[in-house]
Design an enzyme around this catalytic site. Structure first.
Site, PDB file in Angstrom:
ATOM      1  N   LYS A  23      12.417  27.589  17.354  1.00 45.67           N
ATOM      2  CA  LYS A  23      11.064  28.176  17.228  1.00 45.67           C
ATOM      3  C   LYS A  23      11.132  29.697  17.181  1.00 45.67           C
ATOM      4  O   LYS A  23      10.509  30.323  16.326  1.00 45.67           O
ATOM      5  CB  LYS A  23      10.237  27.713  18.429  1.00 45.67           C
ATOM      6  CG  LYS A  23       9.011  28.521  18.755  1.00 45.67           C
ATOM      7  CD  LYS A  23       8.340  27.944  19.988  1.00 45.67           C
ATOM      8  CE  LYS A  23       7.292  28.822  20.610  1.00 45.67           C
ATOM      9  NZ  LYS A  23       7.792  30.053  21.215  1.00 45.67           N
ATOM     10  N   ASN A  24      11.899  30.278  18.102  1.00 45.39           N
ATOM     11  CA  ASN A  24      11.891  31.740  18.213  1.00 45.39           C
ATOM     12  C   ASN A  24      12.712  32.440  17.133  1.00 45.39           C
ATOM     13  O   ASN A  24      12.754  33.665  17.072  1.00 45.39           O
ATOM     14  CB  ASN A  24      12.351  32.172  19.609  1.00 45.39           C
ATOM     15  CG  ASN A  24      11.334  31.786  20.666  1.00 45.39           C
ATOM     16  OD1 ASN A  24      10.166  31.593  20.362  1.00 45.39           O
ATOM     17  ND2 ASN A  24      11.787  31.625  21.903  1.00 45.39           N
ATOM     18  N   CYS A 117       1.258  32.062  25.087  1.00 44.71           N
ATOM     19  CA  CYS A 117       1.384  31.438  26.410  1.00 44.71           C
ATOM     20  C   CYS A 117       0.935  32.410  27.480  1.00 44.71           C
ATOM     21  O   CYS A 117       1.200  33.602  27.408  1.00 44.71           O
ATOM     22  CB  CYS A 117       2.841  31.082  26.679  1.00 44.71           C
ATOM     23  SG  CYS A 117       3.242  29.431  26.166  1.00 44.71           S
ATOM     24  N   ARG A 122       1.642  40.533  28.813  1.00 45.79           N
ATOM     25  CA  ARG A 122       2.635  40.595  27.731  1.00 45.79           C
ATOM     26  C   ARG A 122       2.287  41.759  26.814  1.00 45.79           C
ATOM     27  O   ARG A 122       1.759  41.567  25.719  1.00 45.79           O
ATOM     28  CB  ARG A 122       2.685  39.262  26.962  1.00 45.79           C
ATOM     29  CG  ARG A 122       3.178  38.124  27.827  1.00 45.79           C
ATOM     30  CD  ARG A 122       3.281  36.840  27.062  1.00 45.79           C
ATOM     31  NE  ARG A 122       4.505  36.742  26.288  1.00 45.79           N
ATOM     32  CZ  ARG A 122       4.842  35.671  25.583  1.00 45.79           C
ATOM     33  NH1 ARG A 122       4.037  34.634  25.530  1.00 45.79           N
ATOM     34  NH2 ARG A 122       5.982  35.647  24.917  1.00 45.79           N
ATOM     35  N   ASP A 305      12.728  31.114  29.615  1.00 39.30           N
ATOM     36  CA  ASP A 305      12.076  29.899  29.120  1.00 39.30           C
ATOM     37  C   ASP A 305      12.633  28.627  29.759  1.00 39.30           C
ATOM     38  O   ASP A 305      12.000  27.572  29.692  1.00 39.30           O
ATOM     39  CB  ASP A 305      12.223  29.797  27.590  1.00 39.30           C
ATOM     40  CG  ASP A 305      11.216  30.676  26.870  1.00 39.30           C
ATOM     41  OD1 ASP A 305      10.386  31.310  27.546  1.00 39.30           O
ATOM     42  OD2 ASP A 305      11.264  30.730  25.631  1.00 39.30           O
ATOM     43  N   ARG A 397       3.196  22.901  20.891  1.00 38.99           N
ATOM     44  CA  ARG A 397       3.422  24.229  20.305  1.00 38.99           C
ATOM     45  C   ARG A 397       4.911  24.512  20.145  1.00 38.99           C
ATOM     46  O   ARG A 397       5.307  25.295  19.279  1.00 38.99           O
ATOM     47  CB  ARG A 397       2.825  25.319  21.209  1.00 38.99           C
ATOM     48  CG  ARG A 397       1.322  25.413  21.158  1.00 38.99           C
ATOM     49  CD  ARG A 397       0.849  26.615  21.932  1.00 38.99           C
ATOM     50  NE  ARG A 397       1.614  27.787  21.543  1.00 38.99           N
ATOM     51  CZ  ARG A 397       1.651  28.921  22.221  1.00 38.99           C
ATOM     52  NH1 ARG A 397       0.950  29.053  23.316  1.00 38.99           N
ATOM     53  NH2 ARG A 397       2.369  29.942  21.797  1.00 38.99           N
TER      54      ARG A 397
HETATM   55  C1  UD1 Z   1      10.545  36.478  25.817  1.00 35.56           C
HETATM   56  C2  UD1 Z   1      11.985  36.186  26.179  1.00 35.56           C
HETATM   57  C3  UD1 Z   1      12.543  35.303  25.128  1.00 35.56           C
HETATM   58  C4  UD1 Z   1      11.652  34.077  25.008  1.00 35.56           C
HETATM   59  C5  UD1 Z   1      10.204  34.470  24.710  1.00 35.56           C
HETATM   60  C6  UD1 Z   1       9.238  33.310  24.627  1.00 35.56           C
HETATM   61  C7  UD1 Z   1      13.531  37.658  27.364  1.00 35.56           C
HETATM   62  C8  UD1 Z   1      14.154  39.015  27.409  1.00 35.56           C
HETATM   63  N1  UD1 Z   1      12.700  37.426  26.319  1.00 35.56           N
HETATM   64  O1  UD1 Z   1      10.504  37.153  24.584  1.00 35.56           O
HETATM   65  O2  UD1 Z   1      13.869  34.973  25.412  1.00 35.56           O
HETATM   66  O3  UD1 Z   1      12.129  33.247  24.034  1.00 35.56           O
HETATM   67  O4  UD1 Z   1       9.784  35.326  25.739  1.00 35.56           O
HETATM   68  O5  UD1 Z   1       8.893  32.820  25.863  1.00 35.56           O
HETATM   69  O6  UD1 Z   1      13.784  36.829  28.198  1.00 35.56           O
HETATM   70  N2  UD1 Z   1       7.752  44.192  27.408  1.00 35.56           N
HETATM   71  C9  UD1 Z   1       7.015  45.340  27.577  1.00 35.56           C
HETATM   72  N3  UD1 Z   1       6.487  45.924  26.453  1.00 35.56           N
HETATM   73  C10 UD1 Z   1       6.659  45.433  25.211  1.00 35.56           C
HETATM   74  C11 UD1 Z   1       7.414  44.241  25.050  1.00 35.56           C
HETATM   75  C12 UD1 Z   1       7.944  43.652  26.178  1.00 35.56           C
HETATM   76  O7  UD1 Z   1       6.841  45.821  28.697  1.00 35.56           O
HETATM   77  O8  UD1 Z   1       6.161  45.998  24.233  1.00 35.56           O
HETATM   78  C13 UD1 Z   1       8.339  43.522  28.590  1.00 35.56           C
HETATM   79  C14 UD1 Z   1       7.746  42.127  28.810  1.00 35.56           C
HETATM   80  O9  UD1 Z   1       6.570  42.180  29.591  1.00 35.56           O
HETATM   81  C15 UD1 Z   1       8.886  41.418  29.494  1.00 35.56           C
HETATM   82  C16 UD1 Z   1      10.128  42.045  28.858  1.00 35.56           C
HETATM   83  O10 UD1 Z   1       9.710  43.298  28.332  1.00 35.56           O
HETATM   84  O11 UD1 Z   1       8.897  41.699  30.868  1.00 35.56           O
HETATM   85  C17 UD1 Z   1      10.751  41.206  27.752  1.00 35.56           C
HETATM   86  O12 UD1 Z   1       9.729  40.875  26.840  1.00 35.56           O
HETATM   87  P1  UD1 Z   1      10.028  40.335  25.386  1.00 35.56           P
HETATM   88  O13 UD1 Z   1      11.478  40.028  25.255  1.00 35.56           O
HETATM   89  O14 UD1 Z   1       9.408  41.212  24.388  1.00 35.56           O
HETATM   90  O15 UD1 Z   1       9.221  39.017  25.371  1.00 35.56           O
HETATM   91  P2  UD1 Z   1       9.237  38.046  24.209  1.00 35.56           P
HETATM   92  O16 UD1 Z   1       9.602  38.638  22.926  1.00 35.56           O
HETATM   93  O17 UD1 Z   1       7.920  37.378  24.292  1.00 35.56           O
END
Ligand code: UD1
Length: 423
Positions: A23-24, A117, A122, A305, A397
């Site tokens: 998915k990702n 989610c 986020r 995850d 999803r």
């Molecule tokens: C995250 C997971 C990913 C998982 C996905 C779906 C990690 C590092 N990433 O990716 O493996 O597949 O969720 O559930 O485990 N952050 C900020 N500002 C930003 C972007 C991120 O502060 O602009 C913070 C987030 O709050 C979080 C961390 O950085 O604490 C990592 O976030 P990110 O990797 O971007 O999240 P996803 O891409 O959603």
């Protein structure tokens, strides 16, 4: 009408299945297709609702998308509308991935702040700062992110922490910038490397994806006209391995590289499970579960995850386990549902403390998000009696045909329609 999964626990899983495409990886690769000048076919695309929503989003901005038997054809030539629909973007977090490609191709984009989610806050500030460093003017108006640029220019970007989403988005934006962009403290997840490989097939010049330093030399244009097969879903694989362990089963997963799951596999071994593996398969034989401690962290650490799914297994461990959650502060809402099944779980600061019980007992529960849904299924498979899970829109999803695939592996599980008025 709504659907529920009914699981009669206690049957060991047995047999072999092939892991689906990730998915990702699929979602950002679909977004990246917008950069091309001709159609592209993506293979092994999972048939999950997040993918179908992303396909609808691409269609609303003018792309032609067909999706059959895991093969998705995207023709981005007629994309003209650079304003994305709030209704669709608010449904899935990864929809924000279209921002980088549209900014690169059309020099402007209007995308609502994303949904997805509910894992706590986020933010997308790293994405925004990355676009600004590349020379875009970014504004917020009425819930929309509005980005414009005369020309994106290569630059050096350092992320305060590794973000999968921001690394992908900024990498896509930088593919057609003038000059060289270096992203430091980049996310190292295999899905980031898969997206980079896809972009390289389009003609992008990218080095270092999969490491914490990614170098992107901007090119004039990117082309389609090829087929690309995406990597397997390590989170789906992890969920099935945990289901195998929790049901005291014996299962083999094909089409999965064990190195995607190194830290997870080593924790499963610490938890007493028997694991065997080859170049592209992993098998597990369920054994009595030992308590372990885990801390989630960016790849190659233990994936956030798989936190709720592994917690479901540790509910029946001999002893007390602690899972520290370092990525998403709101990831704990699934605990109330596990408690309904008799789990002894409590939060302490950013951790969950799990006191193992001999057996869980089946009950009605609701899936609050995708991976929490995976956790409830794992718990239901090990529980005594019947577990009825609602909130399947969340599970669907991220997990393709999870009930059918578990049934193939011998579990007593069925999907049933319910009439909300009669409940
Ligand atoms: C995250 C997971 C990913 C998982 C996905 C779906 C990690 C590092 N990433 O990716 O493996 O597949 O969720 O559930 O485990 N952050 C900020 N500002 C930003 C972007 C991120 O502060 O602009 C913070 C987030 O709050 C979080 C961390 O950085 O604490 C990592 O976030 P990110 O990797 O971007 O999240 P996803 O891409 O959603």
């Amino acid at each position: 009408m709504y659907e529920v999964l009914i699981i009669k626990g206690g049957k060991p899983l047995n047999g072999t299945i092939e892991v689906n495409g990730a998915k990702n990886a699929a979602l950002p690769i679909m977004a990246a297709s917008l950069l091309a000048d001709s159609p592209i076919t993506i293979r092994r695309v999972p048939n999950i609702s997040d993918v179908r929503i992303m396909a609808r989003l691409l269609r609303t901005i003018g792309a032609k998308v067909t999706f059959r038997n895991g093969n998705m054809k995207i023709d981005p030539r007629d994309v003209k509308n650079v304003r994305a629909s709030y209704k669709l973007v608010s449904k899935i977090h990864a929809s924000f991935d279209i921002t980088g490609p549209l900014l690169a191709r059309f020099k402007q984009v209007e995308v609502p702040l994303p949904g997805g989610c509910n894992l706590g806050s986020r933010p997308v500030n790293f994405h925004i700062e990355g676009f600004r460093s590349l020379g875009a003017d970014v504004d917020f108006q009425h819930g929309y992110v509005i980005a414009k640029t005369a020309r994106l220019k290569g630059t050096n970007i350092f992320f305060p922490k590794p973000s999968v989403g921001a690394t992908k988005n900024v990498m896509m934006a930088a593919t057609m910038a003038s000059g060289t962009t270096i992203i430091e403290n980049a996310a190292r997840e295999p899905e980031v490397a898969d997206l980079a490989n896809f972009l390289i097939r389009m003609g992008a010049k990218i080095r270092g994806a999969g490491t914490s330093k990614i170098t992107i030399e901007g090119v004039k244009g990117l082309s389609g006209g090829f087929e690309y097969s995406i990597i397997s879903d390590r989170i789906e694989a992890g969920t099935y391995l945990l289901a195998g362990a929790a049901s005291k089963g014996d299962i083999t997963l094909k089409a999965i590289k064990p190195e995607f799951l190194d830290s997870f596999i080593s924790k499963l071994k610490d938890a007493g499970q028997k694991i065997d593996m080859g170049e592209d398969w992993i098998s597990i034989k369920g054994r009595p579960v030992k308590a372990i401690d885990i801390s989630t962290s960016p790849f190659p650490g233990f994936p956030t995850d798989l936190h709720p799914p592994v917690a479901a297994l540790l509910c029946i461990a001999d002893g007390t386990s602690v899972i520290e959650e370092t990525i998403f502060d709101g990831r704990f809402i699934y605990l109330d549902e596990l408690r309904r099944l008799g789990a002894e779980v409590n939060t302490k600061n950013h951790s969950v403390v799990i006191r193992g019980v001999k057996k869980l007992s089946g009950a009605p529960v609701v899936a609050p998000d995708i991976r929490a849904g995976g956790a409830l299924i794992i718990a239901g498979l090990s529980a005594e009696g019947c577990t009825v899970i609602s909130g399947l829109d969340k599970i669907d999803r991220g997990y393709q045909d999870i009930d059918k695939r578990l049934a193939i592996l011998g579990s007593d599980i069925r999907r049933e329609k319910r009439d909300a008025c009669r409940d």
